[in-house]
Design a protein around this motif. Sequence first.
Motif, PDB file in Angstrom:
ATOM      1  N   ARG A 436       7.619  -7.747   1.336  1.00 33.47           N
ATOM      2  CA  ARG A 436       8.919  -8.194   0.837  1.00 33.47           C
ATOM      3  C   ARG A 436       8.827  -9.666   0.478  1.00 33.47           C
ATOM      4  N   GLU A 437       9.763 -10.110  -0.356  1.00 34.21           N
ATOM      5  CA  GLU A 437       9.727 -11.495  -0.823  1.00 34.21           C
ATOM      6  C   GLU A 437      10.310 -12.459   0.202  1.00 34.21           C
ATOM      7  N   THR A 438      11.402 -12.066   0.873  1.00 32.47           N
ATOM      8  CA  THR A 438      12.046 -12.925   1.873  1.00 32.47           C
ATOM      9  C   THR A 438      12.332 -12.088   3.114  1.00 32.47           C
ATOM     10  N   PRO A 439      12.519 -12.738   4.258  1.00 36.70           N
ATOM     11  CA  PRO A 439      12.842 -11.982   5.476  1.00 36.70           C
ATOM     12  C   PRO A 439      14.153 -11.220   5.387  1.00 36.70           C
ATOM     13  N   ALA A 440      15.022 -11.549   4.437  1.00 36.80           N
ATOM     14  CA  ALA A 440      16.296 -10.850   4.307  1.00 36.80           C
ATOM     15  C   ALA A 440      16.170  -9.559   3.510  1.00 36.80           C
ATOM     16  N   ASP A 441      15.045  -9.353   2.811  1.00 36.61           N
ATOM     17  CA  ASP A 441      14.862  -8.159   1.985  1.00 36.61           C
ATOM     18  C   ASP A 441      14.349  -6.994   2.816  1.00 36.61           C
ATOM     19  N   GLU A 442      14.520  -5.794   2.247  1.00 40.57           N
ATOM     20  CA  GLU A 442      13.931  -4.602   2.842  1.00 40.57           C
ATOM     21  C   GLU A 442      12.454  -4.510   2.456  1.00 40.57           C
ATOM     22  N   PHE A 443      11.677  -3.854   3.323  1.00 43.50           N
ATOM     23  CA  PHE A 443      10.248  -3.690   3.050  1.00 43.50           C
ATOM     24  C   PHE A 443      10.030  -2.601   2.000  1.00 43.50           C
ATOM     25  N   ASN A 444       9.080  -2.860   1.094  1.00 40.22           N
ATOM     26  CA  ASN A 444       8.501  -1.828   0.245  1.00 40.22           C
ATOM     27  C   ASN A 444       7.103  -1.544   0.777  1.00 40.22           C
ATOM     28  N   TYR A 445       6.779  -0.260   0.958  1.00 49.10           N
ATOM     29  CA  TYR A 445       5.567   0.098   1.686  1.00 49.10           C
ATOM     30  C   TYR A 445       4.446   0.544   0.754  1.00 49.10           C
ATOM     31  N   LEU A 446       3.257   0.096   1.109  1.00 51.49           N
ATOM     32  CA  LEU A 446       2.025   0.582   0.510  1.00 51.49           C
ATOM     33  C   LEU A 446       1.434   1.625   1.451  1.00 51.49           C
ATOM     34  N   PHE A 447       1.162   2.836   0.905  1.00 51.33           N
ATOM     35  CA  PHE A 447       0.623   3.933   1.711  1.00 51.33           C
ATOM     36  C   PHE A 447      -0.854   4.107   1.369  1.00 51.33           C
ATOM     37  N   LEU A 448      -1.727   3.778   2.308  1.00 50.74           N
ATOM     38  CA  LEU A 448      -3.164   3.993   2.127  1.00 50.74           C
ATOM     39  C   LEU A 448      -3.558   5.257   2.869  1.00 50.74           C
ATOM     40  N   PRO A 449      -4.137   6.258   2.192  1.00 45.31           N
ATOM     41  CA  PRO A 449      -4.428   7.541   2.841  1.00 45.31           C
ATOM     42  C   PRO A 449      -5.525   7.411   3.893  1.00 45.31           C
ATOM     43  N   ALA A 450      -5.323   8.090   5.004  1.00 47.04           N
ATOM     44  CA  ALA A 450      -6.324   8.138   6.071  1.00 47.04           C
ATOM     45  C   ALA A 450      -7.162   9.403   5.924  1.00 47.04           C
ATOM     46  N   ASP A 451      -8.436   9.311   6.299  1.00 51.80           N
ATOM     47  CA  ASP A 451      -9.310  10.481   6.205  1.00 51.80           C
ATOM     48  C   ASP A 451      -9.151  11.361   7.441  1.00 51.80           C
ATOM     49  N   SER A 452     -10.019  12.361   7.573  1.00 48.09           N
ATOM     50  CA  SER A 452      -9.909  13.302   8.689  1.00 48.09           C
ATOM     51  C   SER A 452     -10.145  12.638  10.034  1.00 48.09           C
ATOM     52  N   ASP A 453     -10.803  11.483  10.061  1.00 49.05           N
ATOM     53  CA  ASP A 453     -11.025  10.746  11.311  1.00 49.05           C
ATOM     54  C   ASP A 453      -9.940   9.700  11.562  1.00 49.05           C
ATOM     55  N   ASP A 454      -8.836   9.766  10.799  1.00 51.81           N
ATOM     56  CA  ASP A 454      -7.744   8.791  10.906  1.00 51.81           C
ATOM     57  C   ASP A 454      -8.257   7.361  10.724  1.00 51.81           C
ATOM     58  N   SER A 455      -9.105   7.198   9.735  1.00 53.16           N
ATOM     59  CA  SER A 455      -9.642   5.877   9.432  1.00 53.16           C
ATOM     60  C   SER A 455      -9.512   5.621   7.937  1.00 53.16           C
ATOM     61  N   LEU A 456      -9.889   4.429   7.532  1.00 48.76           N
ATOM     62  CA  LEU A 456      -9.835   4.039   6.122  1.00 48.76           C
ATOM     63  C   LEU A 456     -11.203   4.078   5.460  1.00 48.76           C
TER      64      LEU A 456
END
Length: 689
Positions: A436-456
């Motif tokens: 987010r740009e300022t602490p007053a804004d809501e978060f926009n999320y980046l979703f990075l997919p996890a593999d079968s081992d729950d890792s990146l």
Amino acid sequence: MSNNDQAATAGPAPASRQKAARKPRRTRIIVDFMGSMSLAITLLVALAIASVIGTVLVQNEPYTEYLMDFGPFWHEVFAGMGLYQVYSATWFLLVVAFLVVSTSFCVYRQSPGLLKDLRRYNLQVKEKSLRSFHSSATGDLDQPQEEFAQHAHRVLKAQGFRAREKTSEGQTVIAAMRGRWNRMGYLLTHVGIVVICVGALADGTTLLKLNEWLGNLEIETRSVPISEVPRSAWVPEWNPSFRGSVEIPEGASANVVFLPVREGYYVQELPFRIELEEFRIERFSTGAEQSYESDLVIHDPDRDEPLRHTISVNHPLIYDGYAIYQASFADGGTKLDIDAIPLGAEALQELEVPGRVFQEMDVPTPDGGNRTVEFINFRSENVVPLLNEEGVREDRQLGPSFDFRLIDRTGQGLYYRNYMRPALQEGAMYFLSGVRETPADEFNYLFLPADSDDSLERFRTYLAMLHNPEVRNAIAQQVARDDDTVPDEQSEAIARTTAELMGLFAEGGYGAVHEEIERRVPAERIDEVRDLMIRILHAGLQGLYMEVLQDEGVVSIQEEEQRFLEDAISAINAISLYQSPFFFHLKDFEHREASGLQIARAPGQSTVYAGSTMLIIGIFLLFYVSYQRLWIMARRREDGEGTHVVMAGTSNRHKVEFEERFAHLKRWIIDQKPVGSDPQREDSHNKNT
């Protein structure tokens, strides 16, 4: 004396005598105004409005919070009116001071008459005036005058009246009163208001304001370590009253408290040191805080041994006139072990970043520059609403997270929140990063997919290969050769186009691809060419993904692997908006809590309690105790055989009840009920009925 002398004597008085005659009148006007009911009501209304504002509007917050809530214009208006610190505002203290003066004048004017009413029975009454009362009665009795007077005294005493008697010229006057303490209710109510206001002034910031006006104190507006705060912002121990806060990490101590003042603060010294041994917090199953407490140690030079005490919410420690409250909690400087995973094309080597909350560090970027990472906060528990497999939003426990700000060379930067563990979203696992740009804004999320081992690992490998030109060219040529629909003479051109599109996508996602198409293709053919180029790009991305799976030993693509590719493409497309060259992944941490304490010193507290008690008693006397007056006049009848009686009474409250009492008194005193009746018992019976 001559006529001229007489005229001179009868002329106007000298100016000095006229001034002396007017002076008492002016003084009386001032006294009457200061003690007037209208002024007191106006001041009380002002205090009531201020109290409402102080209740509705959260007080003593940082000015940045108010600025975000109300905007620049209304923030300046409210700040100028002192609404952020209502109870310490100059106008509020002046209203309280004027109320003290006004009520004191009122007490000064009314007290002599009220005190006199407690002792004055007013035996100088006339028969005609008694007959004019609303509650009055007359009667002629055969009883002698002296015997009647004794009977009347017995009845009045049984009814709780205090009576006095006067006999002159053959006429007996009995004056009685009941509930005379009702008159004290007025006095106690007003004195209670004065005492409460005096206690409020004693607990106010008048002394601080005076020292600030004299130049002895200066507000500190910078967020700097305590060692760098100038002595002009330090308040010595002589300050009799204050309310401030301080955050103490576990294992640390403090002997100061911070007093919020407008856009800054003062540093208030304490005569002792507070050490936080341990902070504990209990949570509900949802992760929300249930309760928290702190183990404190008070180090006082006047004590032989330190004092140990545990405080919790609503259970403060009162020590030597200082009230120490458990107000909040925060991070105390948690150590963070972070992997900085590169998201750009210039560098493929990840970095290890050892961080600590509330500290900053420089991180080299792939383009050869530096970015400053400011670690803001750490949370060990997080409950976030996410979509489940049915598409319904529900609260999920995501575990630890840390907040940071990534600052560029110009001092600008975005705010981020990264979670340590992947979260389940619509049937798949993702690593989340909010921006987010300022602490007053809501978060926009980046979703990075996890593999079968729950890792990146799979995503990191895929992203690294996509940013490698040699890998892109090799994959593009292989995809072109394997496509049976592509003629051999066009295979090389298709391979170059595929590699170029993959490079554009790696740099800027679909947006970069569309811009390049619009730049090269005529407007009338953009839609046709765009669809073709996207199919070629997806073929190259699919071929690259197959290479990643072969390296992992995966033979065939199942639904799970296909969804991972779609999620990876979506994540890479969003990276251009993420505006960070790295994804900071939290590997481990060493948590350290800090306890937020609120410390107050209020010497006027007992004064306010005393005034409140007086006010309550005074209101009770005014509303529930009626001031009743009764007069009985007895004289010998004109025929000389008995007694003529006139009785009258009045009450300032509960008129109906007094009318019933007066009727009973008439029966007992004038109508002469039969011998053996008990007026006290009958009165009690009537009350119960």
